[in-house]
Structures are given as C-alpha cells and as structure tokens.
Design a protein around this motif. Structure first.
Motif, mmCIF file in Angstrom:
data_model
loop_
_atom_site.group_PDB
_atom_site.id
_atom_site.type_symbol
_atom_site.label_atom_id
_atom_site.label_comp_id
_atom_site.label_asym_id
_atom_site.label_seq_id
_atom_site.Cartn_x
_atom_site.Cartn_y
_atom_site.Cartn_z
ATOM 1 N N ARG A 163 42.580 40.308 38.938
ATOM 2 C CA ARG A 163 42.228 41.304 39.953
ATOM 3 C C ARG A 163 41.133 40.821 40.897
ATOM 4 O O ARG A 163 41.125 41.181 42.079
ATOM 5 C CB ARG A 163 41.812 42.603 39.280
ATOM 6 N N LEU A 211 48.075 41.099 36.809
ATOM 7 C CA LEU A 211 47.288 41.703 37.885
ATOM 8 C C LEU A 211 45.906 42.126 37.392
ATOM 9 O O LEU A 211 44.906 41.973 38.110
ATOM 10 C CB LEU A 211 48.035 42.917 38.448
ATOM 11 N N VAL A 212 45.850 42.651 36.187
ATOM 12 C CA VAL A 212 44.544 43.037 35.632
ATOM 13 C C VAL A 212 43.675 41.802 35.408
ATOM 14 O O VAL A 212 42.479 41.788 35.708
ATOM 15 C CB VAL A 212 44.745 43.830 34.324
#
Length: 422
Positions: free
Chosen positions: A214, A210-211
């Motif tokens: 993003r 997710l990072v």
C-alpha cells in the motif's frame, strides 16, 4: 366435442400445463439485450465525458471521447482495439462482470414475465436468441466506434459479446434448464465450484498484495497528482481492473505466473520486472528477485480447490455410482475448470500498446492446462480418499448367535410366541 379453437390451445401446452413459447414470446429478448447493453454503456460514456470536461488540457472532440467509452466497453467483452502503433487487448474484468450481471438482470425480467403469464420458459431457444442479439449489438458498437485512431476487432467483438451476454443469460435461465444425467451434473457442478474457489483465492491474494504494498501504491498515486476528479476516475478505473489482477494472481498460484512486459515474469519461483507503466496499483507487485521457497506452497491451492469442490458436490449434488465413473467425473470437472480459467486468462492478457508492453498477463493456454491438471488431481484424490474412508468405516464384524430359547421350545413341541397383529 371440442371446437377448432380449443385444439390448438391444448396442443400448445407442455406437460407442466404452461403454454408453449412461440416466436412472439421470444421477440422481447431483443429489447432486453438492448437494455442490457445500454445499462453499462451509457454510464461508461458519461464517465468518459466527465473526465473530458475535467481535463483542461484535452484537445479531443466529444465524438472521440464517446468512441473511447465504446472501446472500453468492447475491451470488457474481449475485443482487441487497434491503436496507432500497436493494440490493446486486456479486458477490465470488473466491467465485464457488470456487463454479465446486466445481461442476467435483463433475462430474469423476461423470465419473470413468462412465469407470471403461465408460459413456457424454453431454455435452449431463449439462451440462443439472447446470446445472438447481444453479440450482434456488440458488433454494431464496434462498427460505429471505428475511426482512424482506434478500431475494435469485429470478430472478437461478436464472439466476446456472445460469450459475455450468453453467460449472463445462462445464469438467469439456469433454474429452467432441462434435466441432465447425474454424471453431467457432477461434472458441471464440480467444475463451476472449483473455478469460483480459484477466483476467490486469486482475489484474496490480490487484496493481500495491495495491503502489503500500500505504501508504494499511494506513493505512485501522489506522484501522478491527478486532482480530485481525476483521482476519483483513476481509482474507479483501477477498481474495474482488480478482477483482472485477481486472474493474474490465480495464474501465480498455479505456478505459471504472468508477465508485465516482454521478457518479464512474476511467478512463485521469482520476479523479474523492468520499467512498469505509471499505474499506481502495479506498485503492489512483488519486488524483483527470488522469492522464498515457501511461495511454492501456493501451488497446492488449486489442488485443494479441486478436492474441496468435489467434496462439496458429493455432499449436496447428485451421486455418481461406481468408482470409475466418479474418477471420470472428477477428471472432466478438472478439465472444465481449466477451460474456464483459460478463458478468464485470455480476457486478462494481451497487448497494452506496442514494443515491450505487447505481452502482458498470463499465458492462457499454459495456465488452463496446468490448472486443469491440478484441479483434476485434487478431485480424484478426494474421490479415492472418500472411498477409502467409507471402506474403513464400513468394515464391521457381524456375529450371528443361535436362538437357544427358540430351539428348546421347538424340542418340547411348543409353538413360537406370536407377535401382536399376527
């Protein structure tokens, strides 16, 4: 001389002095199961109603919205919901976790009442009664929510309710479990620890994805333009799906990977995707194409998890005597972890409609078998390394020298010196 009223009282006490539990003591477990169900189901229905009110283009009735909330709750319990033209079978494991915690809290309240009244906490009977009550309530919700638009499977609702409610009750009743042999305790402890470590690794991998992705996730969220209330509900729904994606990441680290549609694959060997559903969090998936060869190093993580779980058990858990017994316990612990991962993968996989999206998530059987082999290999390796380390540390040369002074004194006819207290 005892009276007739004294004899039954003594007969109903266990060896610890607590009064044995009767059927009336187990009866409160049914309202406890009702409370556990409503604690999660009622807020979920309220959120569905809020979304229905905020949607100005919705033509659904309030009863239909309530049925959607009930079907979401049933999906969290492993049920498959048949819809027009297909079915949905992927569980939002975040909601499953909340349901399990609710069941655990309800049973713990009953256990506290039993302990405060100095009554027995029957592990097996209490677990069976609460599990059966929770499963019957899940079956009742499935029956009530059936309609011509959607219908949850009755058998899957019953079995899933028993599994989720029973797991929560098992955690609450665990301090009152009967004494088990050291071998069984070693198997259960290593399997549980390895499963928790694997889930933690999957969660870390999900956060890292997710990072890294993003920007794509935010772009998809803006493209949907859900509004304020819709954005909050969309974010909350995706948060409940994060544990499901953690199980997908766990399957990825095992090397088996997962699918996001028929004919697709996301694995350490490469990513093959087609058109994805408009869900912003899916923007964190790897880009299609081959992955670096270093990605295969992730397959070592389940092996390390098995080794670490056995190492922690050997330091804190009951000791299993004998090398063969320890190896057998390590193998069975790996099988237990593989079974737990297979159940999680079965909850996290299933159809998401019809057509191409009829196959989403990891293959439960394949993932469970592979994880069982990897964890067992790591645990057995830890057993053998510990044996080799103890053998190396224990190899010492013992030299015994004769006591020449005592020998000379004996030749002179002197008695050996006496110690204080002789």
């Amino acid at each position: 001389m005892s009276t007739p009223t004294d004899r039954p009282a003594r007969a109903r006490r266990d060896p610890s002095g607590r009064v044995r539990a009767s059927a009336s003591d187990l009866a409160p477990l049914f309202p406890a199961a009702v409370r556990a169900v409503l604690t999660v189901l009622v807020p979920l229905l309220a959120l569905c109603v809020v979304g229905w009110i905020a949607s100005v283009r919705s033509t659904s009735s309030l009863a239909a919205v309530a049925r959607v909330g009930a079907e979401l709750w049933l999906l969290a319990h492993g049920s498959t919901v048949a819809i027009v033209g297909g079915s949905i079978g992927i569980a939002p494991l975040g909601l499953t976790l909340l349901a399990g915690l609710s069941a655990r809290r309800a049973v713990r309240m009953w256990v506290r009442d039993q302990v405060e009244s100095e009554r027995e906490v029957p592990f097996g009977r209490a677990l069976g009664v609460f599990t059966a009550c929770y499963g019957v309530l899940a079956l009742f919700v499935a029956l009530v929510s059936r309609s011509g638009v959607g219908a949850a499977g009755l058998l899957s609702s019953l079995l899933g309710g028993c599994l989720v409610g029973g797991t929560g009750a098992l955690v609450a009743l665990w301090p009152h479990r009967p004494v088990v042999p050291a071998f069984a305790a070693a198997v259960g402890r290593s399997a549980t620890t390895a499963t928790l470590v694997l889930v933690a690794l999957g969660s870390l991998a999900t956060v890292a994805a997710l990072v890294h992705g993003r920007a794509d996730v935010l772009a998809l969220h803006r493209a949907l333009d859900p509004g304020v209330v819709g954005g909050v509900l969309l974010t909350l729904g995706q948060a409940l799906l994060l544990p499901t994606f953690a199980v997908w990441a766990l399957a990825w680290t095992s090397g088996t990977g997962f699918a996001v549609g028929t004919g697709t694959s996301v694995a350490p060997g490469g990513t093959s995707l087609e058109v994805l559903p408009t869900l912003p969090v899916l923007g964190a998936l790897p880009a299609p194409g081959p992955t670096p060869g270093l990605a295969w190093a992730a397959v070592a993580l389940p092996v390390l998890a098995g080794a670490g779980a056995w190492w922690l058990h050997s330091r804190r858990g009951p000791r299993v005597e004998g090398l063969l017994h320890r190896c057998a316990a390590a193998l069975l612990g790996g099988l237990g972890a593989g079974l737990a991962v297979a159940v999680l993968a079965a909850f996290a996989a299933g159809p998401l409609g019809h057509g191409r999206m009829s196959q989403v998530g990891p293959d439960a059987l394949l993932t469970g078998v592979v994880v069982a082999g990897e964890v067992a290999a790591g645990a057995v390796l830890a057993v053998l390394l510990a044996r080799a380390w103890r053998a190396w540390r224990g190899t010492t040369l013992v030299v015994t020298l004769p006591d020449t002074s005592a020998a000379r004194g004996h030749q002179r006819g002197e008695e050996p010196p006496k110690l204080l207290g002789d």
